[in-house]
Design an enzyme around this catalytic site. Structure first.
Site, PDB file in Angstrom:
ATOM      1  N   ARG A 138      -6.825  -7.619  -3.424  1.00  0.00           N
ATOM      2  CA  ARG A 138      -7.735  -6.471  -3.492  1.00  0.00           C
ATOM      3  C   ARG A 138      -8.268  -6.324  -4.919  1.00  0.00           C
ATOM      4  O   ARG A 138      -7.896  -5.429  -5.668  1.00  0.00           O
ATOM      5  CB  ARG A 138      -7.037  -5.216  -2.985  1.00  0.00           C
ATOM      6  CG  ARG A 138      -6.505  -5.401  -1.567  1.00  0.00           C
ATOM      7  CD  ARG A 138      -6.133  -4.119  -0.894  1.00  0.00           C
ATOM      8  NE  ARG A 138      -7.294  -3.526  -0.253  1.00  0.00           N
ATOM      9  CZ  ARG A 138      -7.238  -2.409   0.488  1.00  0.00           C
ATOM     10  NH1 ARG A 138      -6.090  -1.794   0.655  1.00  0.00           N
ATOM     11  NH2 ARG A 138      -8.315  -1.924   1.052  1.00  0.00           N
ATOM     12  N   GLN A 145     -14.258  -7.158  -3.026  1.00  0.00           N
ATOM     13  CA  GLN A 145     -14.710  -5.953  -2.335  1.00  0.00           C
ATOM     14  C   GLN A 145     -15.731  -6.246  -1.235  1.00  0.00           C
ATOM     15  O   GLN A 145     -15.728  -5.598  -0.188  1.00  0.00           O
ATOM     16  CB  GLN A 145     -15.291  -4.962  -3.340  1.00  0.00           C
ATOM     17  CG  GLN A 145     -14.229  -4.280  -4.187  1.00  0.00           C
ATOM     18  CD  GLN A 145     -14.807  -3.317  -5.201  1.00  0.00           C
ATOM     19  OE1 GLN A 145     -16.024  -3.221  -5.351  1.00  0.00           O
ATOM     20  NE2 GLN A 145     -13.952  -2.605  -5.911  1.00  0.00           N
ATOM     21  N   ASP A 150     -13.768  -7.212   1.870  1.00  0.00           N
ATOM     22  CA  ASP A 150     -12.588  -6.396   2.154  1.00  0.00           C
ATOM     23  C   ASP A 150     -12.705  -5.688   3.504  1.00  0.00           C
ATOM     24  O   ASP A 150     -13.195  -4.560   3.592  1.00  0.00           O
ATOM     25  CB  ASP A 150     -12.395  -5.383   1.022  1.00  0.00           C
ATOM     26  CG  ASP A 150     -11.103  -4.602   1.122  1.00  0.00           C
ATOM     27  OD1 ASP A 150     -10.391  -4.766   2.127  1.00  0.00           O
ATOM     28  OD2 ASP A 150     -10.814  -3.829   0.196  1.00  0.00           O
ATOM     29  N   SER A 154     -10.987  -2.179   3.867  1.00  0.00           N
ATOM     30  CA  SER A 154     -11.722  -1.035   3.338  1.00  0.00           C
ATOM     31  C   SER A 154     -12.900  -0.651   4.223  1.00  0.00           C
ATOM     32  O   SER A 154     -13.119   0.530   4.507  1.00  0.00           O
ATOM     33  CB  SER A 154     -12.214  -1.332   1.916  1.00  0.00           C
ATOM     34  OG  SER A 154     -11.124  -1.414   1.025  1.00  0.00           O
ATOM     35  N   TYR A 170      -2.132  -1.078  -2.687  1.00  0.00           N
ATOM     36  CA  TYR A 170      -1.301  -0.652  -1.567  1.00  0.00           C
ATOM     37  C   TYR A 170      -0.232   0.332  -2.038  1.00  0.00           C
ATOM     38  O   TYR A 170       0.085   0.422  -3.224  1.00  0.00           O
ATOM     39  CB  TYR A 170      -0.597  -1.857  -0.924  1.00  0.00           C
ATOM     40  CG  TYR A 170      -1.534  -2.855  -0.318  1.00  0.00           C
ATOM     41  CD1 TYR A 170      -2.137  -2.616   0.915  1.00  0.00           C
ATOM     42  CD2 TYR A 170      -1.827  -4.057  -0.965  1.00  0.00           C
ATOM     43  CE1 TYR A 170      -3.000  -3.540   1.487  1.00  0.00           C
ATOM     44  CE2 TYR A 170      -2.686  -4.982  -0.407  1.00  0.00           C
ATOM     45  CZ  TYR A 170      -3.264  -4.727   0.819  1.00  0.00           C
ATOM     46  OH  TYR A 170      -4.114  -5.638   1.369  1.00  0.00           O
TER      47      TYR A 170
END
Length: 378
Positions: free
Chosen positions: A119, A124, A127, A130, A225
Site C-alpha cells: 500500500r 494507489q 488499490d 481502497s 493496515y
C-alpha cells in the site's frame, strides 16, 4: 496477450472488466474474450463487449484459451483442471484461503492477488481494497439510514424538534472516512475511533470528533493496515469505546486485520447499553465481525439493536464498483504486459513481486508462505 474475463459466482454482481476497460486493452493490441453473461449484473450485456471488439465465449473456452485469466473471486474447484492460463489475477485473500493457493501451485500458475499489493503511493491506482472500501463506506451509511427508525439530521418544526442521530464509526480507513463524509452530509453528529493517531487530522477535517486513546502500538510500518495492540491498550480502548457506544444511535465498524479474525470491539456489555432501535453495520462480518453476535450476510436483532453483517456492500453498486475495480486491474496489467502486448514479468518491480502469490509451482510471497507453512507441512 489473450485476456479472459470469467463470470463470477451467483452471489457476486461485479465483473473484472466492463466493456470500456476491455476496449482500452484491445486498443493496445490485446485480445479480450468474455464468458457469456459475465457483465449482465453490472449492466454490461454481451453486445456491449462485442461493440468494443471483445469476443463472447463459453466458460470452457475462456478457461482454455485465456493467457491471463481475470476473476474477482477464485475460479470454481472444477475450473482448475481446465485452466490453461499462465496468469490468474483477482482478489483471492490468500492469507486465509490456502486451498486455492495450493491449487495454483499444482497447476504451476502465476497467481496475482491484488489485495496483497504493497500500500504505497505508486500502488494507489491499482488499490482494489481502497476503491471498493470507498463504496462500502458510502453504502454502509445509506443502509444504516434506511434501517434506522428515526431521522439522521436535526429538524426543528412546529410540531417539535428532532435531535440529530449520533453516529460512531470504528476505523478511519478508506471505508471509515467515506462513512464519515456521508453521515455528515446526512446531518448526523459523528464520532470516530481508530488506533492510529495519524488519522486524527483527516477525521477532524471531515467534521467529526476523534475519540483518542493513549498508548496505541505504532502502525506506521503496517502498510496502512491495523495491527495487534497490547492488552493494556485494549482495556483502555474498550472503556473509551463503551462510553461512545452507550450514546450512539448508529455504529459502523470496519476493523479487520489481514489473515486474522476481526477483533471484537463492541462487547455484549456494550450492546446491552444501547437503546432500542439502534443500528450496527458491521463491515468486518466476513472475518467474524466486530461484535460477538455478528453473522455475515444476516441481520441479527439483539435486544432491540439491529446488527447488520455485510462485507460486500460494494456489490450493491455493481456498475460503479466494476468500473473502479476494472481501472485498478487495467493499471496493474500495464506492469506485466509490455507495449507490444507481450507478457513481461519484472520481478524487480515491488508491486509485481508484492502482489504475486505463486510462480513456477512455489509460493513466493513471504507473508502467504508464513501463513500457510503449517498446512503445507501436514
Amino acid at each position: 496477450m489473450i485476456i479472459g474475463i470469467l463470470k463470477e459466482p451467483s452471489f457476486e454482481t461485479r465483473v473484472s472488466l466492463l466493456a470500456e476497460s476491455a476496449a482500452a486493452l484491445i486498443k493496445k493490441g490485446n485480445k479480450v474474450i468474455v464468458e457469456s453473461g459475465a457483465g449482465e449484473k453490472s449492466f454490461n450485456n454481451n453486445q456491449e463487449y462485442e461493440k468494443v471488439g471483445a469476443e463472447i465465449k463459453s466458460r470452457a473456452e475462456v478457461l482454455k484459451q485465456a493467457e491471463i485469466l481475470l476473476s474477482i473471486h477464485p475460479p470454481l474447484d472444477e475450473d482448475f483442471s481446465k485452466i490453461n492460463s499462465k496468469i490468474l489475477l483477482g482478489v483471492y485473500q490468500p492469507l486465509s484461503n490456502g486451498e486455492n493457493v495450493l491449487k495454483s501451485i499444482e497447476k504451476k500458475m502465476t497467481t496475482f492477488s491484488l489485495d496483497m499489493l504493497p500500500r504505497t503511493t505508486r500502488a494507489q491506482a491499482m488499490d482494489v481494497l481502497s476503491s471498493q472500501a470507498n463504496i462500502a463506506g458510502y453504502k454502509a451509511v445509506l443502509l444504516a439510514a434506511h434501517s434506522y427508525g428515526r431521522y439522521f439530521p436535526m429538524f426543528m418544526t412546529a410540531a417539535g424538534s428532532i435531535a440529530p442521530a449520533k453516529v460512531l464509526i470504528l476505523g478511519a480507513g478508506v471505508a471509515g472516512l467515506q462513512a464519515i463524509a456521508t453521515a455528515k452530509r446526512l446531518g448526523a453528529v459523528v464520532e470516530v475511533f481508530d488506533t492510529r493517531p495519524a488519522v486524527k487530522e483527516e477525521v477532524m477535517s471531515l467534521g467529526a470528533k476523534f475519540v483518542e486513546v493513549d498508548g496505541a502500538a505504532d502502525a506506521s510500518s503496517a502498510g496502512g493496515y491495523a495491527v495487534e495492540q497490547t492488552e493494556e491498550y485494549k482495556q483502555k480502548q474498550q472503556q473509551r469505546i463503551a462510553e461512545s457506544v452507550a450514546k450512539s444511535d448508529i455504529i459502523i465498524t470496519t476493523a479487520q486485520i489481514p489473515g486474522k479474525k476481526a477483533p471484537i470491539l463492541i462487547t455484549e456489555e456494550m450492546l446491552n447499553s444501547m437503546r432500542d432501535g439502534s443500528v450496527i453495520i458491521d463491515l468486518a462480518a466476513s472475518t467474524g465481525g466486530n461484535t460477538p453476535h455478528t453473522k455475515n450476510n444476516e441481520t441479527v436483532n439483539y435486544k432491540g439493536v439491529s446488527i447488520i453483517g455485510n462485507s460486500s456492500l460494494q456489490s450493491t453498486m455493481p456498475s460503479d464498483a466494476s468500473k473502479l475495480y476494472g481501472k485498478n486491474v487495467s493499471n496493474f496489467l500495464q506492469l506485466i504486459i509490455d507495449k507490444d502486448a507481450n507478457l513481461n514479468l519484472n520481478w524487480e518491480d515491488d508491486l509485481v513481486k508484492g502482489a504475486c502469490i505463486t510462480h513456477n509451482g512455489e509460493i513466493i510471497n513471504d507473508r502467504v508462505k508464513s501463513a500457510l507453512s503449517p498446512a503445507m507441512n501436514n
